[in-house]
Design a protein around this motif. Structure first.
Motif, PDB file in Angstrom:
ATOM      1  N   ASP A 145       3.555  20.516 -20.541  1.00 44.60           N
ATOM      2  CA  ASP A 145       4.074  22.032 -20.742  1.00 44.60           C
ATOM      3  C   ASP A 145       5.223  21.939 -20.889  1.00 44.60           C
ATOM      4  O   ASP A 145       5.781  21.555 -19.772  1.00 44.60           O
ATOM      5  N   ILE A 146       5.935  22.313 -22.289  1.00 44.68           N
ATOM      6  CA  ILE A 146       7.479  22.896 -21.804  1.00 44.68           C
ATOM      7  C   ILE A 146       7.745  24.149 -22.302  1.00 44.68           C
ATOM      8  O   ILE A 146       7.026  24.476 -23.732  1.00 44.68           O
ATOM      9  N   GLN A 147       8.445  24.823 -21.231  1.00 39.84           N
ATOM     10  CA  GLN A 147       8.333  25.906 -21.644  1.00 39.84           C
ATOM     11  C   GLN A 147      10.045  26.603 -21.473  1.00 39.84           C
ATOM     12  O   GLN A 147      11.222  26.017 -20.139  1.00 39.84           O
ATOM     13  N   SER A 148      10.594  27.767 -22.222  1.00 41.18           N
ATOM     14  CA  SER A 148      12.314  27.876 -21.631  1.00 41.18           C
ATOM     15  C   SER A 148      12.229  28.752 -21.785  1.00 41.18           C
ATOM     16  O   SER A 148      11.580  29.523 -21.375  1.00 41.18           O
ATOM     17  N   THR A 149      13.263  28.688 -20.516  1.00 39.09           N
ATOM     18  CA  THR A 149      13.343  29.748 -19.567  1.00 39.09           C
ATOM     19  C   THR A 149      14.509  30.848 -19.402  1.00 39.09           C
ATOM     20  O   THR A 149      14.556  31.402 -20.645  1.00 39.09           O
ATOM     21  N   ILE A 150      15.099  31.552 -18.379  1.00 43.70           N
ATOM     22  CA  ILE A 150      16.275  31.570 -18.091  1.00 43.70           C
ATOM     23  C   ILE A 150      17.476  30.899 -19.018  1.00 43.70           C
ATOM     24  O   ILE A 150      17.302  30.203 -18.643  1.00 43.70           O
ATOM     25  N   SER A 151      18.011  31.197 -19.420  1.00 45.89           N
ATOM     26  CA  SER A 151      19.681  30.927 -19.942  1.00 45.89           C
ATOM     27  C   SER A 151      19.008  29.738 -20.507  1.00 45.89           C
ATOM     28  O   SER A 151      18.435  29.528 -22.247  1.00 45.89           O
ATOM     29  N   ASN A 152      19.999  28.370 -20.253  1.00 49.74           N
ATOM     30  CA  ASN A 152      19.035  27.296 -21.262  1.00 49.74           C
ATOM     31  C   ASN A 152      18.166  26.028 -20.228  1.00 49.74           C
ATOM     32  O   ASN A 152      18.345  25.235 -20.365  1.00 49.74           O
ATOM     33  N   TRP A 153      17.854  27.142 -19.282  1.00 48.00           N
ATOM     34  CA  TRP A 153      16.977  26.127 -18.809  1.00 48.00           C
ATOM     35  C   TRP A 153      15.513  26.042 -19.386  1.00 48.00           C
ATOM     36  O   TRP A 153      15.194  26.585 -19.662  1.00 48.00           O
ATOM     37  N   LYS A 154      14.815  24.746 -18.376  1.00 46.35           N
ATOM     38  CA  LYS A 154      14.077  24.384 -19.587  1.00 46.35           C
ATOM     39  C   LYS A 154      12.391  24.417 -18.179  1.00 46.35           C
ATOM     40  O   LYS A 154      13.027  23.647 -17.295  1.00 46.35           O
ATOM     41  N   LYS A 155      11.097  24.195 -18.488  1.00 47.83           N
ATOM     42  CA  LYS A 155      10.489  24.166 -17.203  1.00 47.83           C
ATOM     43  C   LYS A 155       9.498  23.382 -17.830  1.00 47.83           C
ATOM     44  O   LYS A 155       8.745  23.702 -18.799  1.00 47.83           O
ATOM     45  N   PHE A 156       9.293  21.886 -17.413  1.00 47.90           N
ATOM     46  CA  PHE A 156       8.443  21.032 -17.635  1.00 47.90           C
ATOM     47  C   PHE A 156       7.412  21.031 -16.814  1.00 47.90           C
ATOM     48  O   PHE A 156       7.853  20.806 -15.669  1.00 47.90           O
ATOM     49  N   THR A 157       6.069  20.681 -17.610  1.00 46.46           N
ATOM     50  CA  THR A 157       4.681  21.077 -16.684  1.00 46.46           C
ATOM     51  C   THR A 157       3.948  19.779 -16.450  1.00 46.46           C
ATOM     52  O   THR A 157       3.286  19.922 -17.839  1.00 46.46           O
ATOM     53  N   LEU A 158       3.678  18.848 -15.926  1.00 48.78           N
ATOM     54  CA  LEU A 158       2.756  17.306 -15.939  1.00 48.78           C
ATOM     55  C   LEU A 158       1.828  17.712 -15.696  1.00 48.78           C
ATOM     56  O   LEU A 158       1.508  18.172 -14.432  1.00 48.78           O
ATOM     57  N   THR A 159       0.472  17.746 -16.219  1.00 47.35           N
ATOM     58  CA  THR A 159      -0.785  17.628 -15.886  1.00 47.35           C
ATOM     59  C   THR A 159      -1.743  16.376 -16.522  1.00 47.35           C
ATOM     60  O   THR A 159      -1.757  15.862 -17.132  1.00 47.35           O
ATOM     61  N   ASN A 160      -2.368  16.317 -14.806  1.00 51.37           N
ATOM     62  CA  ASN A 160      -3.232  14.340 -15.274  1.00 51.37           C
ATOM     63  C   ASN A 160      -4.808  15.103 -15.226  1.00 51.37           C
ATOM     64  O   ASN A 160      -4.909  15.641 -14.691  1.00 51.37           O
ATOM     65  N   GLN A 161      -5.032  13.535 -15.317  1.00 51.71           N
ATOM     66  CA  GLN A 161      -6.685  13.860 -15.756  1.00 51.71           C
ATOM     67  C   GLN A 161      -7.600  14.481 -14.625  1.00 51.71           C
ATOM     68  O   GLN A 161      -8.535  15.012 -14.731  1.00 51.71           O
TER      69      GLN A 161
END
Length: 346
Positions: free
Chosen positions: A4-20
């Motif tokens: 899951d890729i989420q834009s946050t403050i300024s040009n920061w991005k948060k990446f959430t990795l999830t396994n099975q």
């Protein structure tokens, strides 16, 4: 597996990795920071096992380096200077007279280029950043890459790669504070730690290596068969006291033992095993963690987390016989540390 890729403050991005297994890891392209690691306990209750800010904007300061990639050189460089082939390089003195964790403009405070990826049984993000010649006082233009890979076996694999166009110094690490109780319910006093190490590096009262290696035998630094962190917190050993009543020391790892480090929280049943091809690790028990920070799981206090900074030793810049941080021109740097999560076998 998904990202899951989420834009946050300024040009920061948060990446959430999830396994099975429903384990998840969240990362920022700012500083390559690990903000959360959610893993199950013995009752399959999934909780966060690293310290992170409640408000992502607070990572812009982050004086305690929560979750960040550290470089160019992790640790303290004595007198903020070093020499290569007779030439002396002067760095920022950002901790007294010394240089700590790459300085204010270190890799923990840059926006990394990010490339997410997914395979049949892994998911991850590759971060890259070019550190130009002279940046922070360091010689050489260095191409850095740090890749975080989450597997279905609840392993977080961290691969560090770099090349420099001239001789320089480099040792990269990650500065996550782990707390296996889950959601910071308890401090790390009772975390049971095992480290395959016969020697640690002595520090002076400014936490700078003296050049001496000390035998761990019959000391609170002997983790070869496991001991709780509280032993060092309550210890009268001079080295524990000067570190702020705990640990902030470099342990030289036994290269014959693949599983270098294991951490266990008896109440939750969580176990973390660390394997690495780095020659040693700084174990830091948050003795000097800023108090009252607004973290995701409550206000911070001392001993809320424990860092395992796998790395070479900046002591090698001033003393013989320590794992070197020198990187020659055009010689690939590649190090790997794997954090594996599980539960105690009943």
């Amino acid at each position: 597996m998904h990202i899951d890729i989420q834009s946050t403050i300024s040009n920061w991005k948060k990446f959430t990795l999830t396994n099975q297994q429903n384990m998840s890891v969240s990362l920022l392209n700012y500083g390559g920071i690990i903000t959360t690691i959610n893993v199950p306990d013995r009752h399959n209750i999934i909780e966060n096992v690293v310290l992170g800010f409640k408000n992502l904007a607070h990572y812009a300061q982050n004086p305690n380096f929560l979750g960040a990639i550290i470089g160019r050189v992790a640790g303290r460089i004595q007198e903020a200077s070093f020499a290569i082939e007779g030439q002396t390089y002067h760095l920022e003195a950002n901790e007294g007279a010394h240089h700590l964790h790459g300085g204010a403009g270190g890799l923990h405070q840059v926006i990394w280029a990010a490339t997410p990826f997914q395979t049949e049984d892994t998911v991850g993000v590759s971060f890259t950043h070019t550190s130009v010649d002279g940046e922070g006082g360091y010689p050489g233009t260095v191409e850095n890459a740090v890749t975080y890979t989450l597997t279905n076996n609840n392993e977080l694999i961290v691969d560090y790669s770099a090349t420099s166009d001239q001789a320089t110094v480099l040792t990269l690490t990650n500065h996550s504070y782990f707390n296996l109780s889950g959601n910071m319910k308890r401090t790390i006093h009772d975390h049971l730690v095992t480290i395959a190490s016969d020697e640690f590096i002595e520090l002076d009262n400014e936490l700078i290596p003296t050049g001496n290696k000390l035998d761990v035998t019959h000391t609170p630094f002997d983790f070869r068969t496991g001991r709780p962190i509280v032993d060092g917190i309550n210890s009268t050993h001079t080295q524990n006291i000067l570190a702020g009543h705990g640990y902030d020391h470099y342990f030289i790892l036994n290269p014959k033992q693949q599983e270098a480090i294991q951490v266990q929280d008896e109440v939750s049943g969580r176990v973390m095993t660390i394997t690495t091809n780095q020659p040693g690790v700084v174990m830091y028990t948050a003795n000097n963690l800023s108090e009252g920070l607004e973290l995701a799981n409550g206000l911070s206090k001392r001993y809320d987390g424990i860092c395992f900074e796998t790395q070479a030793s900046p002591a090698s810049l001033h003393h013989e016989g320590f794992p070197t941080v020198r990187l020659e021109a055009d010689v690939p740097y590649h190090k790997q540390t794997v954090f594996s999560f599980g539960v105690v076998k009943e």
